[in-house]
Design a protein around this motif. Structure first.
Motif, mmCIF file in Angstrom:
data_model
loop_
_atom_site.group_PDB
_atom_site.id
_atom_site.type_symbol
_atom_site.label_atom_id
_atom_site.label_comp_id
_atom_site.label_asym_id
_atom_site.label_seq_id
_atom_site.Cartn_x
_atom_site.Cartn_y
_atom_site.Cartn_z
ATOM 1 N N TYR A 264 -2.482 8.713 0.882
ATOM 2 C CA TYR A 264 -3.336 7.716 0.231
ATOM 3 C C TYR A 264 -2.870 6.320 0.637
ATOM 4 N N ASN A 265 -3.789 5.357 0.589
ATOM 5 C CA ASN A 265 -3.427 3.978 0.923
ATOM 6 C C ASN A 265 -2.322 3.502 -0.020
ATOM 7 N N SER A 266 -1.334 2.849 0.542
ATOM 8 C CA SER A 266 -0.239 2.385 -0.309
ATOM 9 C C SER A 266 0.491 1.211 0.324
ATOM 10 N N TYR A 267 0.897 0.285 -0.525
ATOM 11 C CA TYR A 267 1.783 -0.805 -0.114
ATOM 12 C C TYR A 267 3.073 -0.754 -0.942
ATOM 13 N N ASN B 202 -8.610 -2.373 3.510
ATOM 14 C CA ASN B 202 -7.199 -2.034 3.353
ATOM 15 C C ASN B 202 -6.455 -3.021 2.448
ATOM 16 N N LEU C 123 -9.729 -4.794 10.412
ATOM 17 C CA LEU C 123 -9.156 -4.023 11.517
ATOM 18 C C LEU C 123 -9.290 -2.523 11.282
ATOM 19 N N PRO C 124 -9.210 -1.740 12.350
ATOM 20 C CA PRO C 124 -9.258 -0.276 12.200
ATOM 21 C C PRO C 124 -7.909 0.275 11.758
ATOM 22 N N ILE C 125 -7.420 -0.225 10.623
ATOM 23 C CA ILE C 125 -6.076 0.134 10.168
ATOM 24 C C ILE C 125 -6.065 0.358 8.658
ATOM 25 N N GLU C 126 -5.349 1.385 8.229
ATOM 26 C CA GLU C 126 -5.054 1.579 6.809
ATOM 27 C C GLU C 126 -3.540 1.617 6.651
ATOM 28 N N SER C 127 -3.051 1.130 5.514
ATOM 29 C CA SER C 127 -1.612 1.168 5.261
ATOM 30 C C SER C 127 -1.275 2.366 4.388
ATOM 31 N N SER D 104 -3.161 -5.638 7.929
ATOM 32 C CA SER D 104 -4.473 -5.943 7.357
ATOM 33 C C SER D 104 -4.404 -7.176 6.472
ATOM 34 N N VAL E 25 2.013 5.234 3.010
ATOM 35 C CA VAL E 25 3.453 5.338 2.787
ATOM 36 C C VAL E 25 3.998 6.615 3.440
ATOM 37 N N ASN F 293 -5.166 9.352 7.570
ATOM 38 C CA ASN F 293 -4.169 10.192 6.893
ATOM 39 C C ASN F 293 -4.043 11.586 7.520
ATOM 40 N N THR G 222 -2.936 -0.111 -5.025
ATOM 41 C CA THR G 222 -2.134 0.387 -3.894
ATOM 42 C C THR G 222 -0.713 -0.168 -3.906
ATOM 43 N N MET H 3 -6.925 4.198 13.431
ATOM 44 C CA MET H 3 -7.963 5.202 13.258
ATOM 45 C C MET H 3 -7.867 6.346 14.265
ATOM 46 N N TYR I 219 -14.858 2.771 11.386
ATOM 47 C CA TYR I 219 -13.518 2.389 11.838
ATOM 48 C C TYR I 219 -12.863 1.235 11.087
ATOM 49 N N GLN J 3 -9.650 9.435 10.801
ATOM 50 C CA GLN J 3 -9.127 9.547 9.436
ATOM 51 C C GLN J 3 -7.622 9.380 9.488
ATOM 52 N N ILE K 255 -7.704 13.208 -0.341
ATOM 53 C CA ILE K 255 -8.319 11.881 -0.331
ATOM 54 C C ILE K 255 -9.022 11.662 1.000
#
Lengths: 416, 121
Positions: free
Chosen positions: A299-302, B48, A250-254, A240, A256, A414, B73, A342, B44, A412, B18
């Motif tokens: 949860y979102n994390s980098y 992020n 994008l249809p993306i979450e980061s 992302s 951990v 996660n 994050t 996703m 979608y 979702q 969450i």
């Protein structure tokens, strides 16, 4: 230098003085035919297959850190192809077949060990769903074998079969699955690509994309401007962040994902074992440490590190199926950043920007996919059309409603 | 992670689940002409970000309220916590103020407000 038993003996007899560096450290040229952003397993595999199978020359791999510093060096090393859906199973089976010939392909010992994977089942309904999965796998040419409790007992006598809450009734076995030495895969691909003329440029941060009239013509980097005919991005958890520079959402979450290793023990666990009622998978490394993991933190994390609640949850999963590990001491744990898509399936596709290509969304299954991901991304970059086993892994499938939702969990990340 | 609940004080994050990016509060109008695109974006696509991220947390093992948590994050530090219902109401009040002179629009937001109130209770 080609590695063989003779080169090993030769070096041993001459005091190991003549080993040469495994890859060059070239300065970047101002123009390449193809630039791969991201020197992880997938990026390096892409460069290797572009050079070896598609006859492409003048390729560079740009890596922000050093080779092996990302998820390729931070995973639980499991290799398998036990998927259900038509869009996924042929892809992962292709990958497993490439794994089987990998060490000969790249002339490097990746310690590929086909010791098998067993997915445990704990109820009649789950047994039925594993029968279905096993049949789907066999229809696509993979191997699958349903084990009843007696067969499983002879393989793994140490499991808690009489567990009151989740009795172990049997398992689905894929014998050809196993583990491989994760960072040897990165080094092996890097070396093999380098030998075929690919420039691997480390410590080279891509800061921007050169885009004019909807066409990408190169990248700005910390080592100067590099122009390219085509640009492929394979940066996993940073997808992302990197693609935002090209203006794409994008249809993306980061997220951990944590992994854990115990102290070294004598061989106790024959292959890979996964819990069917919780999320827990375990194998034993060649050094003897038990390597295991479970869910993402959620949860979102980098941050490349997680928190203790998941630590506890994973260990509880382990105790539920094999109480014997309760007395092993944990040596270390770490986290990696997953590009959660996703629907839980990956993307190998063109982007809306011409000459810019994307390889992402690996969730926490990227390691096993490394060879096929490289092959299919190389195919896309060389031929401008998707490889036949990756034809469903498209970026626009969310827009079209053609999700590849292996888990059936919805949009979702996660929950995948 | 500790989440400082506006009503209940500091609570461990393991009491919560969450949902994701707080933009999920802003559900698009399903009757709009561009509803197709709007729902695709809503459902979608995600920003992020690496850094500050506003996200929806549900106090599942507590008072079952929805919170908007602003969290880093990169470090996991929780920066700010607010009730999601407060934020949704404030956003609606803002749009109502903007569209107040137009009679029809005001009526529409009032109707939406009522819906939100129903959902909140």
């Amino acid at each position: 230098m080609r590695y063989s038993i003779w080169s090993l003996i030769n070096q041993a007899l001459t005091g190991n003085r003549n080993w040469t560096p495994v890859w060059r450290e070239p300065e970047p040229k101002s123009h390449y035919d193809i630039v791969i952003v991201g020197g992880g397993g997938h990026g390096l595999a892409t460069a290797f297959y572009l050079a070896s199978r598609y006859g492409m020359k003048n390729i560079a791999v740009l890596e922000k850190g050093w080779i092996g510093s990302g998820n390729i060096g931070r995973n639980t090393t499991i290799v398998r192809s036990n998927y259900l859906l038509d869009g996924n199973e042929p892809f992962y089976e292709q990958s497993l077949q490439l794994w089987e010939g990998l060490e000969q392909d790249i002339n490097y010992n990746a310690m590929m060990s086909q010791r098998g994977i067993i997915n445990l089942y704990h109820s009649d309904a789950q047994r039925d769903s594993y029968v279905r999965r096993g049949n789907a796998m066999r229809l696509h040419g993979a191997d699958a074998e349903l084990l009843n409790q007696d067969q499983l007992r002879s393989l793994c006598p140490f499991l808690d079969y009489e567990n009151a809450r989740f009795p172990i009734m049997g398992g689905l076995l894929q014998k050809r699955a196993g583990t491989a030495r994760h960072d040897a895969v990165a080094w092996g691909y890097a070396r093999a690509a380098d030998q075929r003329g690919v420039d691997i440029i480390q410590n080279c941060d891509v800061t921007d994309f050169l885009i004019k009239d909807g066409v990408c013509t190169g990248v700005e980097t910390s080592k100067g401007t590099i122009r390219a005919g085509k640009i492929g991005v394979a940066v996993a958890g940073s997808t992302s962040r990197v693609m935002a520079k090209a203006g794409l959402r994008l249809p993306i979450e980061s997220h951990v994902l944590q992994a854990f290793v115990t102290e070294g023990l004598k061989p106790v666990i024959p292959g890979v074992i996964t819990f069917g009622a919780g999320h827990f998978y375990i194998s034993q490394s060649d050094k003897g440490g038990l390597v295991f993991g479970g869910d993402i933190d959620g949860y979102n994390s980098y941050a490349q590190r997680g928190n203790l609640p998941v630590f506890e949850d994973v260990c509880e999963g382990g105790m539920a199926i094999m109480p014997m590990i309760g007395r092993a001491r944990m040596l270390r744990n770490w986290g990696g950043i997953m590009d959660m898509s996703m629907d839980g399936s990956p993307i190998i596709d063109k982007t809306p920007i011409d000459q810019l290509y994307l390889n992402a969304g690996w969730c926490y299954g990227g390691f096993k996919a490394t060879p096929a991901s490289g092959l299919c991304f190389a195919h896309l970059l060389a031929r401008d059309e998707p490889h036949k086993v990756a034809s469903k892994l498209r970026l626009d499938r969310f827009r079209r409603g053609a999700m590849l939702d292996e888990r059936g969990a919805g949009a979702q990340p996660n929950l995948h | 992670m500790i989440i400082n609940h506006p009503h209940l004080g500091p609570r461990d994050a393991s009491e919560f689940t969450i949902l994701g990016d707080a933009s999920l509060i802003n559900r698009p109008d399903w009757q709009a002409r561009d509803a197709d695109d709007a729902f695709y974006n809503y459902q979608y696509l995600r920003d992020n970000p690496a850094g500050l991220h506003r996200e929806l947390w549900f106090h599942e093992q507590g008072d079952r309220s929805w919170l908007v948590v602003t969290r880093d994050t990169v470090t996991h530090a929780v920066i700010a916590v607010a009730l999601a219902s407060d934020i949704a109401k404030a956003a609606k009040a803002k749009t109502a103020q903007k569209t107040a002179p137009k009679k029809v629009a005001a009526k529409k937001t009032a109707a939406k407000k009522a819906v939100i109130k129903r959902n909140a209770t």
